[in-house]
Design an enzyme around this catalytic site. Structure first.
Site, PDB file in Angstrom:
ATOM      1  N   GLY A 157      53.906  46.867  46.806  1.00 40.01           N
ATOM      2  CA  GLY A 157      53.017  45.838  46.248  1.00 40.01           C
ATOM      3  C   GLY A 157      51.560  46.044  46.617  1.00 40.01           C
ATOM      4  O   GLY A 157      50.673  45.475  45.981  1.00 40.01           O
ATOM      5  N   GLY A 158      51.308  46.860  47.647  1.00 42.65           N
ATOM      6  CA  GLY A 158      49.932  47.191  48.019  1.00 42.65           C
ATOM      7  C   GLY A 158      49.102  45.966  48.376  1.00 42.65           C
ATOM      8  O   GLY A 158      49.631  44.897  48.701  1.00 42.65           O
ATOM      9  N   VAL A 159      47.787  46.139  48.310  1.00 39.88           N
ATOM     10  CA  VAL A 159      46.861  45.058  48.668  1.00 39.88           C
ATOM     11  C   VAL A 159      47.090  43.858  47.753  1.00 39.88           C
ATOM     12  O   VAL A 159      47.124  42.713  48.189  1.00 39.88           O
ATOM     13  CB  VAL A 159      45.400  45.554  48.539  1.00 39.88           C
ATOM     14  CG1 VAL A 159      44.424  44.399  48.717  1.00 39.88           C
ATOM     15  CG2 VAL A 159      45.124  46.634  49.568  1.00 39.88           C
TER      16      VAL A 159
ATOM     17  N   ASP B 180      42.022  51.831  41.963  1.00 37.28           N
ATOM     18  CA  ASP B 180      40.773  51.757  42.743  1.00 37.28           C
ATOM     19  C   ASP B 180      40.273  53.123  43.199  1.00 37.28           C
ATOM     20  O   ASP B 180      39.066  53.344  43.323  1.00 37.28           O
ATOM     21  CB  ASP B 180      40.968  50.882  43.991  1.00 37.28           C
ATOM     22  CG  ASP B 180      41.076  49.403  43.653  1.00 37.28           C
ATOM     23  OD1 ASP B 180      41.131  49.072  42.450  1.00 37.28           O
ATOM     24  OD2 ASP B 180      41.119  48.589  44.593  1.00 37.28           O
TER      25      ASP B 180
ATOM     26  N   GLY C 102      27.953  38.796  52.063  1.00 36.46           N
ATOM     27  CA  GLY C 102      28.239  39.362  50.751  1.00 36.46           C
ATOM     28  C   GLY C 102      28.760  38.279  49.819  1.00 36.46           C
ATOM     29  O   GLY C 102      29.844  37.741  50.056  1.00 36.46           O
TER      30      GLY C 102
ATOM     31  N   HIS D  17      43.950  21.077  19.993  1.00 35.56           N
ATOM     32  CA  HIS D  17      43.218  19.959  20.601  1.00 35.56           C
ATOM     33  C   HIS D  17      44.195  19.056  21.342  1.00 35.56           C
ATOM     34  O   HIS D  17      45.293  18.827  20.827  1.00 35.56           O
ATOM     35  CB  HIS D  17      42.504  19.155  19.510  1.00 35.56           C
ATOM     36  CG  HIS D  17      41.812  17.939  20.040  1.00 35.56           C
ATOM     37  ND1 HIS D  17      40.605  18.005  20.698  1.00 35.56           N
ATOM     38  CD2 HIS D  17      42.179  16.624  20.049  1.00 35.56           C
ATOM     39  CE1 HIS D  17      40.246  16.788  21.072  1.00 35.56           C
ATOM     40  NE2 HIS D  17      41.197  15.931  20.687  1.00 35.56           N
TER      41      HIS D  17
HETATM   42  P1  NAD Z   1      31.398  43.352  45.808  1.00 32.19           P
HETATM   43  O1  NAD Z   1      30.746  44.641  45.585  1.00 32.19           O
HETATM   44  O2  NAD Z   1      31.876  42.555  44.642  1.00 32.19           O
HETATM   45  O3  NAD Z   1      30.432  42.379  46.641  1.00 32.19           O
HETATM   46  C1  NAD Z   1      29.868  42.732  47.874  1.00 32.19           C
HETATM   47  C2  NAD Z   1      28.509  42.052  47.976  1.00 32.19           C
HETATM   48  O4  NAD Z   1      28.025  42.249  49.277  1.00 32.19           O
HETATM   49  C3  NAD Z   1      27.481  42.649  47.015  1.00 32.19           C
HETATM   50  O5  NAD Z   1      26.936  41.610  46.231  1.00 32.19           O
HETATM   51  C4  NAD Z   1      26.450  43.261  47.939  1.00 32.19           C
HETATM   52  O6  NAD Z   1      25.137  43.160  47.454  1.00 32.19           O
HETATM   53  C5  NAD Z   1      26.624  42.414  49.197  1.00 32.19           C
HETATM   54  N1  NAD Z   1      26.175  43.085  50.410  1.00 32.19           N
HETATM   55  C6  NAD Z   1      26.361  44.365  50.775  1.00 32.19           C
HETATM   56  N2  NAD Z   1      25.842  44.590  51.990  1.00 32.19           N
HETATM   57  C7  NAD Z   1      25.306  43.408  52.415  1.00 32.19           C
HETATM   58  C8  NAD Z   1      24.635  42.983  53.596  1.00 32.19           C
HETATM   59  N3  NAD Z   1      24.405  43.829  54.602  1.00 32.19           N
HETATM   60  N4  NAD Z   1      24.212  41.695  53.697  1.00 32.19           N
HETATM   61  C9  NAD Z   1      24.451  40.833  52.668  1.00 32.19           C
HETATM   62  N5  NAD Z   1      25.087  41.179  51.536  1.00 32.19           N
HETATM   63  C10 NAD Z   1      25.513  42.454  51.409  1.00 32.19           C
HETATM   64  O7  NAD Z   1      32.577  43.641  46.836  1.00 32.19           O
HETATM   65  P2  NAD Z   1      33.748  42.718  47.335  1.00 32.19           P
HETATM   66  O8  NAD Z   1      33.480  41.285  47.055  1.00 32.19           O
HETATM   67  O9  NAD Z   1      33.982  43.159  48.736  1.00 32.19           O
HETATM   68  O10 NAD Z   1      34.944  43.174  46.417  1.00 32.19           O
HETATM   69  C11 NAD Z   1      35.325  44.532  46.374  1.00 32.19           C
HETATM   70  C12 NAD Z   1      36.011  44.870  45.087  1.00 32.19           C
HETATM   71  O11 NAD Z   1      37.271  44.241  45.014  1.00 32.19           O
HETATM   72  C13 NAD Z   1      35.206  44.462  43.887  1.00 32.19           C
HETATM   73  O12 NAD Z   1      35.039  45.582  43.050  1.00 32.19           O
HETATM   74  C14 NAD Z   1      36.054  43.427  43.214  1.00 32.19           C
HETATM   75  O13 NAD Z   1      36.008  43.551  41.810  1.00 32.19           O
HETATM   76  C15 NAD Z   1      37.453  43.668  43.734  1.00 32.19           C
HETATM   77  N6  NAD Z   1      38.151  42.394  43.847  1.00 32.19           N
HETATM   78  C16 NAD Z   1      38.487  41.716  42.720  1.00 32.19           C
HETATM   79  C17 NAD Z   1      39.077  40.477  42.816  1.00 32.19           C
HETATM   80  C18 NAD Z   1      39.440  39.744  41.568  1.00 32.19           C
HETATM   81  O14 NAD Z   1      39.569  40.365  40.537  1.00 32.19           O
HETATM   82  N7  NAD Z   1      39.590  38.429  41.593  1.00 32.19           N
HETATM   83  C19 NAD Z   1      39.314  39.902  44.053  1.00 32.19           C
HETATM   84  C20 NAD Z   1      38.966  40.610  45.176  1.00 32.19           C
HETATM   85  C21 NAD Z   1      38.375  41.857  45.059  1.00 32.19           C
END
Ligand code: NAD
Length: 480
Positions: free
Chosen positions: A40-42, A315, A181, A448
């Protein structure tokens, strides 16, 4: 030391890997799937399923707190951390068990262990129970996924300095939480923990939350999250993080602090600054493979790497890092391996969902991206405040926005901030794939009372024809 022979080996049993393995099994291939961790991974174990279970609990907590607005009296809310954690674990186990059953039913052999290439057709499997096996396969699918980026100067301890793997374990609900972030992961956990009673500050280095999302949509969400009590600082960077007797001291500076250094103490800090591909143990060199400078493996539309019988999906192949993209790619890789020559991963657009409260879901081009690509845009918007259904749900904060091409009227993108946005966006996916115009969407009779009517009305608004809002000029409806 055993030697296994297979038509295909799939390395990694996350959403991409298990889809590839099941489809290979369905197509009659002898397939072995390996993973050093649980099936199932992450996605199933720590990501999608686990966080969504917690978000659901948080959503109920929010509803109980707001029950008074609807004339309901509820007692004081207590969060029993262990029982909430058990609910999440039960959800995870049920999903993992389901995939294991599907493996059995489709003749997928699953082995626990860490795989590395010995040659382009041979894999050494360091077994979880000890010892090594060799697997020889005509085709290999790399589906090893991604892991959180840990920042060296903020050493993770899993208790007070966390990454998303730690945060989902819900060891405790911190009173004060700093989220570094404001991307997808940062905002989803900000939502979970706020709902469970934490006070959250999210700090983002860039000038908007959810960078890359339509600016108006990101601003709409930011405004709503702030109303919920989540403090957000944009264009602000975190410097030093130091543990102290009272918790963790974090120093930050930027727009959010008027340019001055500010230090605050938190009970926990969640580092959510992105994810990195996982290829470290694979010994890609022995397969004749290399990665780009960020560690991702390049593939073509058939998911083939530069070595013709080795495929990569999900990924590990780069952005967007999304489970549903990995799943679709896994199916393509399996079908190509099985000789289905038309199989290719070539979607018009891949949807993206963020499970905040309300959710954000987008597909296709943002207004900014459409303009940058040279489109003259036609925008249609419908605020949730005008939706009868949203009013019945006591959830009128949100926006549905359609981006179209002014010359052809073709839909280019759909962007939603609304409850159930993650389901509503399915309509945008189909409309984009089928080449719908805004007029087509507006002419579809929608049920609706539902939130989907907002999509229809946003399309009508693009032509000045929406019924439940005062249309922006020109007032005279335009024919296409
Ligand atoms: P992200 O790239 O979406 O966001 C990371 C954020 O951290 C960015 O906006 C970046 O500018 C900011 N950042 C980086 N360094 C920083 C610092 N030193 N100080 C402040 N802000 C900083 O990465 P994420 O949220 O870790 O997610 C990783 C990946 O996992 C994404 O590609 C996402 O699409 C995927 N993901 C998707 C889902 C979903 O589909 N619901 C859920 C979880 C993760």
């Amino acid at each position: 030391m055993a030697e296994h022979q297979a038509d295909a080996i799939v390395i990694g049993a996350g959403p991409g890997g298990y889809h590839a393995a099941i489809r290979l099994g369905q197509l009659g291939k002898k397939v072995i799937c390996v993973d050093r961790d649980e099936v199932g991974g992450v996605c199933l174990n720590w990501g999608c399923s686990a966080t969504k279970a917690l978000l659901h609990v948080g959503e109920i907590a929010r509803q109980i707190r707001q029950a008074g607005e609807l004339g309901l009296t509820a007692g004081e809310l207590h969060v029993e951390r262990e029982r909430v954690a058990k609910f999440k674990t039960d959800v995870v186990n049920a999903n993992v068990g389901g995939v294991k059953t599907l493996f059995k039913g489709n003749n997928v052999q699953f082995l626990y262990g860490e795989a590395s290439f010995k040659s382009p057709t041979q894999i050494v499997l360091k077994k979880r129970e000890g010892g090594e096996d060799t697997i020889v396969a005509q085709n290999i699918v790399i589906a090893t996924g991604s892991a959180p980026i840990d920042v060296k100067s903020w050493p993770r301890d899993g208790k007070t300095i966390l990454n998303s793997d730690d945060a989902v374990k819900l060891e405790s609900v911190p009173k004060e939480l700093l989220v570094i972030g404001a991307g997808v992961i940062g905002l989803e956990f900000a939502t979970v923990y706020t709902r469970l009673g934490a006070k959250v500050l999210a700090i983002e280095a860039l000038p908007q939350i959810l960078t890359g999302t339509d600016v108006e949509i990101a601003k709409t969400l930011g405004r709503i999250l702030k109303k919920q009590g989540i403090e957000i600082m944009l264009s602000t960077t975190v410097g030093k993080i130091e543990k102290s007797a009272k918790g963790v001291n974090a120093t930050f500076k930027g727009e959010g602090t008027n340019g001055k250094d500010e230090t605050r103490t938190f009970d926990a800090v969640l580092v959510a600054v992105g994810r990195r591909p996982v290829t470290d143990a694979l010994n890609l060199k022995a397969a004749g493979l290399s990665t780009d400078e960020k560690g991702f493996i390049a593939v073509d539309q058939q998911m083939r790497t530069s070595v013709v019988h080795i495929f990569a999906i999900g990924d590990v192949t780069g952005a967007p890092l999304l489970a549903h993209r990995a799943m679709a790619q896994g199916v393509v890789a399996a079908e190509v391996i099985s000789g289905i020559r038309s199989a290719a991963f070539d979607p018009v657009a891949v949807p993206n969902c963020v499970y905040t409260d309300p959710e954000v879901a987008t597909v296709g081009l943002s207004e900014e991206e459409a303009k940058a690509k040279g489109h003259e845009v036609r925008i249609g918007k419908f605020p949730l405040a005008a939706s009868g259904r949203a009013r019945t749900m006591n959830a009128t904060d949100g926006l549905i926005k359609l981006v179209g091409d002014a010359k052809t009227d073709m839909l280019l993108g759909m962007h939603i901030v609304a409850p159930q946005a993650e389901s509503l966006i399915g309509e945008g996916v189909i409309a984009l794939e089928m080449g719908a115009t805004l007029e087509d969407i507006g002419l579809c009779v929608h049920p609706h009372p539902t939130l989907t009517e907002g999509i229809m009305e946003a399309a009508e608004a693009a032509h000045g024809k929406a019924i439940h809002i005062l249309n922006p000029k020109p007032r005279t409806p335009t024919a296409v």
